[in-house]
Design an enzyme around this catalytic site. Structure first.
Site, PDB file in Angstrom:
ATOM      1  N   ARG A  81       0.795  -1.231  -0.038  1.00 55.68           N
ATOM      2  CA  ARG A  81       0.107   0.118   0.027  1.00 55.68           C
ATOM      3  C   ARG A  81       0.849   1.353   0.108  1.00 55.68           C
ATOM      4  NH1 ARG A  81      -3.610   2.535   4.680  1.00 55.68           N
ATOM      5  NH2 ARG A  81      -5.180   3.645   3.360  1.00 55.68           N
ATOM      6  N   HIS A  85       0.681   4.628  -2.370  1.00 60.15           N
ATOM      7  CA  HIS A  85       0.275   6.034  -1.777  1.00 60.15           C
ATOM      8  C   HIS A  85       1.300   6.942  -2.232  1.00 60.15           C
ATOM      9  CE1 HIS A  85      -3.390   5.234   1.128  1.00 60.15           C
ATOM     10  NE2 HIS A  85      -3.438   4.430   0.068  1.00 60.15           N
ATOM     11  N   ASN A 113      -3.696   8.900   4.938  1.00 57.98           N
ATOM     12  CA  ASN A 113      -2.612   8.340   5.643  1.00 57.98           C
ATOM     13  C   ASN A 113      -2.516   8.144   7.043  1.00 57.98           C
ATOM     14  OD1 ASN A 113      -1.565   7.712   2.930  1.00 57.98           O
ATOM     15  ND2 ASN A 113      -0.134   9.671   2.994  1.00 57.98           N
ATOM     16  N   HIS A 212      -5.882  -5.718  -2.458  1.00 59.48           N
ATOM     17  CA  HIS A 212      -6.692  -6.098  -1.397  1.00 59.48           C
ATOM     18  C   HIS A 212      -6.847  -7.352  -0.991  1.00 59.48           C
ATOM     19  CE1 HIS A 212      -8.746  -1.617  -1.372  1.00 59.48           C
ATOM     20  NE2 HIS A 212      -7.378  -1.516  -0.955  1.00 59.48           N
TER      21      HIS A 212
HETATM   22  C1  HEM Z   1      -8.847   1.429  -5.913  1.00 59.79           C
HETATM   23  C2  HEM Z   1      -8.927   2.236  -4.896  1.00 59.79           C
HETATM   24  C3  HEM Z   1      -8.453   2.176  -3.701  1.00 59.79           C
HETATM   25  C4  HEM Z   1      -9.041   2.426  -2.332  1.00 59.79           C
HETATM   26  C5  HEM Z   1     -10.526   3.228  -2.295  1.00 59.79           C
HETATM   27  C6  HEM Z   1      -8.563   1.798  -1.290  1.00 59.79           C
HETATM   28  C7  HEM Z   1      -8.683   2.182   0.152  1.00 59.79           C
HETATM   29  C8  HEM Z   1      -8.005   1.422   1.010  1.00 59.79           C
HETATM   30  C9  HEM Z   1      -8.400   1.467   2.616  1.00 59.79           C
HETATM   31  C10 HEM Z   1      -9.604   2.509   2.788  1.00 59.79           C
HETATM   32  C11 HEM Z   1      -7.812   0.693   3.029  1.00 59.79           C
HETATM   33  C12 HEM Z   1      -7.680   0.552   4.591  1.00 59.79           C
HETATM   34  C13 HEM Z   1      -6.851   1.647   5.424  1.00 59.79           C
HETATM   35  C14 HEM Z   1      -7.310   1.738   6.764  1.00 59.79           C
HETATM   36  O1  HEM Z   1      -8.585   1.428   7.229  1.00 59.79           O
HETATM   37  O2  HEM Z   1      -6.507   1.980   7.659  1.00 59.79           O
HETATM   38  C15 HEM Z   1      -6.836   0.204   2.479  1.00 59.79           C
HETATM   39  C16 HEM Z   1      -5.734  -0.901   2.644  1.00 59.79           C
HETATM   40  C17 HEM Z   1      -5.142  -1.412   1.682  1.00 59.79           C
HETATM   41  N1  HEM Z   1      -4.866  -1.158   0.379  1.00 59.79           N
HETATM   42 FE1  HEM Z   1      -6.197  -0.129  -0.643  1.00 59.79          FE
HETATM   43  N2  HEM Z   1      -7.219   1.139  -1.886  1.00 59.79           N
HETATM   44  C18 HEM Z   1      -7.409   1.250  -3.128  1.00 59.79           C
HETATM   45  C19 HEM Z   1      -6.355   0.823  -3.951  1.00 59.79           C
HETATM   46  C20 HEM Z   1      -5.287  -0.142  -3.541  1.00 59.79           C
HETATM   47  C21 HEM Z   1      -4.238  -0.162  -4.370  1.00 59.79           C
HETATM   48  C22 HEM Z   1      -4.099   0.286  -5.764  1.00 59.79           C
HETATM   49  C23 HEM Z   1      -3.326  -1.022  -3.758  1.00 59.79           C
HETATM   50  C24 HEM Z   1      -1.918  -1.650  -4.183  1.00 59.79           C
HETATM   51  C25 HEM Z   1      -1.863  -2.310  -5.328  1.00 59.79           C
HETATM   52  C26 HEM Z   1      -3.956  -1.114  -2.410  1.00 59.79           C
HETATM   53  C27 HEM Z   1      -3.176  -1.876  -1.317  1.00 59.79           C
HETATM   54  C28 HEM Z   1      -3.975  -1.829  -0.069  1.00 59.79           C
HETATM   55  C29 HEM Z   1      -3.389  -2.804   0.990  1.00 59.79           C
HETATM   56  C30 HEM Z   1      -2.349  -3.848   0.629  1.00 59.79           C
HETATM   57  C31 HEM Z   1      -4.088  -2.615   2.118  1.00 59.79           C
HETATM   58  C32 HEM Z   1      -3.808  -3.174   3.561  1.00 59.79           C
HETATM   59  C33 HEM Z   1      -2.722  -2.271   4.142  1.00 59.79           C
HETATM   60  C34 HEM Z   1      -2.445  -2.930   5.543  1.00 59.79           C
HETATM   61  O3  HEM Z   1      -3.048  -3.895   6.146  1.00 59.79           O
HETATM   62  O4  HEM Z   1      -1.637  -2.429   6.271  1.00 59.79           O
HETATM   63  N3  HEM Z   1      -4.936  -0.455  -2.379  1.00 59.79           N
HETATM   64  N4  HEM Z   1      -6.950   0.347   0.905  1.00 59.79           N
END
Ligand code: HEM
Length: 346
Positions: A81, A85, A113, A212
């Site tokens: 992630r 970002h 973030n 995800h």
């Molecule tokens: C398409 C639009 C996207 C949205 C709206 C989105 C939104 C989010 C949100 C809200 C979270 C949880 C954050 C939290 O509650 O603290 C999250 C976690 C995550 N996102 Fe996304 N995301 C998107 C795209 C991506 C992309 C492109 C990637 C990587 C290729 C990605 C990888 C991740 C990962 C791996 C997590 C888990 C992180 C952790 O467990 O520390 N996301 N995302």
């Protein structure tokens, strides 16, 4: 005659290739066009960038990752992630790693973030090891990109040849971070627009959302779906009933904002295609996950189905899209710098 001119052409071409700026030094930047961003190849990044200046770079990254992920399996997700970002805000330039200072408004404070983005200490650990072995050579932006790839591979996902040679920014953009990174309650149009702005299309959106397949989200990121999706005090109708009941126990109507739930509860630390299968069953965690299917855009809807059916298709497209995302507006040549410490400009 034709044969001879072919030989001459080949010689000229290889001389040009060999005369590319050496990996250890910034290039001259002629015609390399830093900051173009978006799709297509080129960008002046090269998989062999550190071949002579720091050949151990990937081994060092992977060895630190192995330990970090063993300590905490979620770390792979957090590092994946982090690259996303970084790249969506003024390109993949490690702007996301800069702390607040007299001249920097840190992106770490942005809405997407704050209290959420993590993995910074692992990047620091990799940087410290690299500074011992090849001081001043490997940029923080490349470390973040290498950590994202390594984390994907170590989680069971695809591998890819990663173009390298990004340099680090001397600036950050707090407003860029607030405006460019899509929020979890995005509509499908919203998602498509924000990805398009980065030169990424629907196939990139769907495959990269497949990131995800690992990691977690906080209750605050999906609470709206459980209690008031459309301003009518009703849950999101696309949520599967049992999943909805389970989520409510983790994420109460009031409080519990920092409670976490896996984005892919079927296999939260394994990089696979179960994320897409869950979406088909109404068990995607975020609105932004579920609307890939329910948002009434044929292209994304179809791709969710294809990736749910065929994991290798997902892996192939994910790798392609990660390379594309990693190519967004890199700083190359004499632009930017190689930071000594990822938290501060030199
Ligand atoms: C398409 C639009 C996207 C949205 C709206 C989105 C939104 C989010 C949100 C809200 C979270 C949880 C954050 C939290 O509650 O603290 C999250 C976690 C995550 N996102 Fe996304 N995301 C998107 C795209 C991506 C992309 C492109 C990637 C990587 C290729 C990605 C990888 C991740 C990962 C791996 C997590 C888990 C992180 C952790 O467990 O520390 N996301 N995302």
């Amino acid at each position: 005659m034709v044969a001879l001119s072919k030989v001459i052409l080949a010689l000229v071409a290889s001389a040009l290739l060999l005369s590319r700026p050496s990996a250890a030094h910034p290039g001259l930047g002629f015609g390399w066009g830093g900051g173009s961003g978006g799709s297509g190849g080129g960008h002046g990044l090269l998989p062999e960038y550190y071949l002579y200046s720091c050949p151990q770079v990937n081994d060092i990254v992977v060895s630190v990752l192995e330990q970090a992920i063993e300590r905490e399996p979620r770390m792979a997700a957090s590092l994946l992630r982090l690259h996303f970002h970084d790249c969506f805000v003024q390109g993949c330039d490690a702007s996301v790693l800069l702390d607040d200072s007299a001249t920097i408004a840190s992106e770490k404070r942005s809405q997407p973030n704050a209290n959420s983005l993590r993995g910074f200490e692992v990047i620091d650990e990799i940087k410290a090891k690299l500074e011992e072995v090849c001081p001043g050579i490997v940029s923080c932006a490349d470390i973040v990109a290498l950590a994202a790839r390594g984390s994907t591979v170590l989680s069971g996902g695809p591998n890819w040849e990663l173009p390298l040679g990004r340099r680090d920014s001397r600036t950050a953009s707090l407003t860029g971070s607030n405006n460019n990174i899509p929020p979890p309650n995005s509509t499908i149009q919203n998602l498509i627009t924000l990805f398009q702005r980065q030169g990424l299309d629907e196939a990139d959106l769907v495959s990269l959302s497949g990131g995800h397949t690992i990691g977690v989200a906080r209750c605050t990121s999906f609470k709206q779906r459980l209690y008031n999706q459309n301003g009518n005090n009703q849950p999101d109708a696309t949520l599967e009933r049992n999943y909805y009941q389970d989520l409510k126990t983790v994420c109460p109507r009031s409080g519990g904002d920092n409670n976490i739930s896996p984005l892919d509860f079927a296999s939260p630390v394994k990089f696979d295609n179960s994320y897409f299968k869950l979406i088909l069953w109404g068990k995607g965690l975020l609105t932004s996950d579920e609307v890939l299917l329910t948002g009434k855009v044929g292209k994304t809807m179809n791709l969710v189905k294809v990736y749910a059916e065929d994991e290798s298709h997902f892996f192939q497209q994910f790798a392609r899209s990660m390379i594309k995302m990693g190519n967004i507006s890199p700083l190359i040549g004499f632009n930017g710098e190689v930071r000594k410490n990822c938290h501060h400009v030199n």
